[in-house]
Scaffold this active site. Structure first.
Site, short mmCIF file in Angstrom:
data_model
loop_
_atom_site.label_atom_id
_atom_site.label_comp_id
_atom_site.label_asym_id
_atom_site.label_seq_id
_atom_site.Cartn_x
_atom_site.Cartn_y
_atom_site.Cartn_z
CG ASN A 151 -0.73 -0.36 2.47
OD1 ASN A 151 -0.34 -1.48 2.76
ND2 ASN A 151 -0.83 0.58 3.38
CG ASP A 152 0.29 3.89 3.09
OD1 ASP A 152 -0.68 3.46 2.46
OD2 ASP A 152 0.24 4.24 4.27
CD GLU A 326 -5.03 6.56 7.08
OE1 GLU A 326 -4.99 5.85 8.08
OE2 GLU A 326 -5.45 6.14 5.98
C1 FRU Z 1 -2.70 4.41 5.08
C2 FRU Z 1 -2.35 3.56 6.30
C3 FRU Z 1 -1.40 4.28 7.23
C4 FRU Z 1 -0.75 3.17 7.96
C5 FRU Z 1 -0.62 2.14 6.88
C6 FRU Z 1 -0.71 0.73 7.34
O1 FRU Z 1 -3.01 3.65 3.97
O2 FRU Z 1 -3.53 3.20 6.98
O3 FRU Z 1 -2.04 5.21 8.06
O4 FRU Z 1 0.47 3.54 8.49
O5 FRU Z 1 -1.64 2.39 5.94
O6 FRU Z 1 -0.46 -0.17 6.32
#
Ligand code: FRU
Length: 575
Positions: A151-152, A326
């Site tokens: 993901n991120d 976030e």
């Molecule tokens: C955003 C998030 C962040 C967190 C991460 C966990 O997509 O929820 O806030 O650190 O993904 O995978």
């Protein structure tokens, strides 16, 4: 006519047969369970000899907890959809640091007699090479992990001549979980080489998102002579605290055991650190949830990256309102064509504020502007220490890649260059694809000026293309709509409403000085569209049908004037 007692009888029969059927089902399930081999906890020692431990994965199989104990320490722990029969794919875990040592592999529950770890397989090469990067749903100029989930983007930093891209990663499954920092590097922001996982879960829990900096002046003392440290910040998701890791070679990583910022309140996560030159201090922005689901961004300062003092906080939306929720990003930009500078604060959904910062407090002047108007672009982060001083952003693009036999899922956006420009609407953050992407063009189709009207012939009819970059400039004139059909996906410009619509997503795209300027990147996983010369960024995730390789352009309801149209065939970054 059926009488009352007849109705009752048939009703009764129905209930009776339903009960009978359900009983039969549960007896069969019970019998199957009785005959199934019992599940047992598994433990076996092996000597680490090769680079990787190989773990077979079956997508959708029950999750098993695996632990690797070395020297009495639980060094790796994760869950995995363990393939007890034929695997869909193989996960690889780096065990090279324990070469020659006994490692205990513990698995909670495998079927008694299962041969899954018989033998325990080690390998010196990272397998799955057959067809790697050529998979049906693999973005061809977007970074995605070899296997598993991302993901991120995390820790975007230029260090030792390389752009580092760390990323939220599940190395053992194609769904979210086991959060670690995966790692890839690039010399040109375009071609990526994936390396081994940089940060694994530890006593602090899973490794959630955060940023990275280069400590040029060695304020932290973590650097070596002539080798400044790359310092990374992440959230330990067990304690919701912020931790520090560092590297002096860009390949091996160490962590401070103690949190540098203990939990402030409820959910705390995603630290982003920047250098503030006037006070010669580091500034951290971290997401903190306040009472009643109030989102806020907490600012802290530090002289040395280790000791942090809270200095201010700013509220965003609450609950489902994702403004300043976030993944904070905080950076300074010069207003194009002036000497004026402004700070930009944003959260994961890219809504942003423009304002001033005195080293402690951020004062917004313009708030809640839309950073992007596409689908599923999230948690973007920008590079620190960018060698040309540019502000380059990469976001997580939730592409739909966990289809068919794929062993990976999700991807990053293309890298974008951010600028602050004064437009008729006011000061705005502008996004454009980075110049480096031009290196992917391997064929150019140039079309001069042309008029488009109802029923005019399609000037692009001879094209047969997969990966494409399209640049189009037009004045809508009397046309009500200009439609560019990109491999079966209509990109519709409504000239009356000055809006773009793609696959059900609509966004405002005002003409700039009477013109519309579109840039479209088409990969297997969707379109990234830029309109109004970067005013609108609209990434739309959609798996494009491989068999459709045509493009067309048309106008409806009047005549539009095209001043420039170029189509570039792009090559894959993986070739
Ligand atoms: C955003 C998030 C962040 C967190 C991460 C966990 O997509 O929820 O806030 O650190 O993904 O995978």
């Amino acid at each position: 006519m059926v009488n009352k007692s007849g109705q009752f009888k048939s009703h009764f029969m129905k209930i009776f047969s339903n009960i009978f059927f359900l009983a039969l089902l549960s007896i069969t399930a019970w019998a199957q369970e009785r005959n199934a081999p019992p599940e047992v906890n598994y433990s076996k020692y092996f000597t680490a000899e090769k680079k990787y431990l190989v773990l077979p994965v079956k997508n959708g199989a029950p999750k098993r907890n695996v632990e690797l104990w070395v020297d009495g320490i639980n060094t790796r722990f994760f869950d995995i959809e363990l393939a007890e029969e034929t695997p869909d794919w193989l996960a690889y875990l780096d065990i090279s640091q324990w070469k020659g040592k006994p490692v205990e592999l513990r698995v909670d529950k495998i079927k008694q007699g299962s041969g899954v770890f018989n033998p325990i397989v080690q390998s010196d090469t990272d397998g799955n090479d057959d067809g790697l990067y050529k998979e049906k749903f693999r973005g061809q100029f977007h970074f995605s992990p070899k296997r598993g989930w991302t993901n991120d983007p995390n820790g975007l930093v230029y260090y030792n001549g390389e752009y580092h891209l760390f990323f939220q990663h599940n190395p053992y499954g194609r769904g979210w979980g086991n959060m670690s920092w995966g790692h890839a590097v690039s010399k040109d922001l375009v071609h990526w080489k994936e390396l081994d996982v940089a940060l694994h879960p530890g006593p602090f829990g899973p490794v959630f998102s955060g940023g990275a900096v280069v400590d040029q002046e060695n304020t932290s003392g973590l650097g070596k002579p002539g080798k400044p440290a790359m310092v990374m910040f992440f959230t330990g998701a067990r304690a919701w605290s912020q931790y520090l890791a560092w590297s002096t070679d860009g390949r091996s990583f160490q962590k401070l055991e103690k949190a540098v910022v203990p939990r402030i309140n409820k959910d705390n996560r995603d630290p982003k650190v920047v250098w503030y030159e006037p006070s010669k201090q580091w500034v951290m922005v971290v997401y903190v949830e306040r009472a009643h689901e109030q989102h806020s961004m907490q600012f802290l300062t530090s002289p040395d990256l280790k000791d942090w003092t809270p200095v201010s906080s700013i509220n965003g939306g609450a609950g489902r309102d994702g403004y300043l929720f976030e993944c904070p990003e905080f950076f300074q930009l010069t207003v194009e064509g002036s000497k004026e500078t402004k700070w930009i604060l944003t959260g994961a959904n890219s809504e942003y504020a423009i304002g001033n910062f005195d080293g402690k407090v951020f004062k917004p002047e313009t708030e809640r502007l839309n950073g992007q108007r596409g689908r599923d672009f999230y948690a973007a982060q920008t590079y620190s220490n960018e060698p040309k001083g540019r502000r380059i952003e990469i976001g997580w693009w939730r592409t739909h890649t966990d289809r068919e036999g794929m062993n990976f899922n999700q991807s990053m956006s293309i890298p974008l260059e951010l600028k602050l420009e004064r437009r008729t609407e006011g000061l705005r953050l502008i996004r454009r694809p980075v110049k480096e992407l031009e290196a992917l063009r391997n064929k150019t189709y140039s079309y001069g000026k042309m008029k488009l009207k109802d029923n005019s012939a399609n000037p692009l009819s001879s094209l047969d293309i997969e990966l494409a970059e399209i640049r189009l400039e037009f004045e809508p004139g009397t046309a009500k709509e200009v439609v560019l059909n990109v491999r079966g996906v209509p990109v519709i410009y409504n000239a009356v409403k000055q809006e773009l619509t793609i696959d059900g997503v609509t966004a405002s795209a005002p003409l700039q000085k009477g013109k519309q300027k579109l840039i479209i990147y088409a990969d297997r996983t969707g379109l990234e569209v830029f309109a109004g010369d970067g005013l609108l960024f609209m990434p739309v995730n959609i798996n494009i049908k491989p068999e459709i390789r045509s493009l067309s352009i048309s106008a409806r309801g009047g005549t539009a004037s095209v001043s420039d149209l170029k189509v570039y065939q792009l090559e894959s970054i993986w070739d």
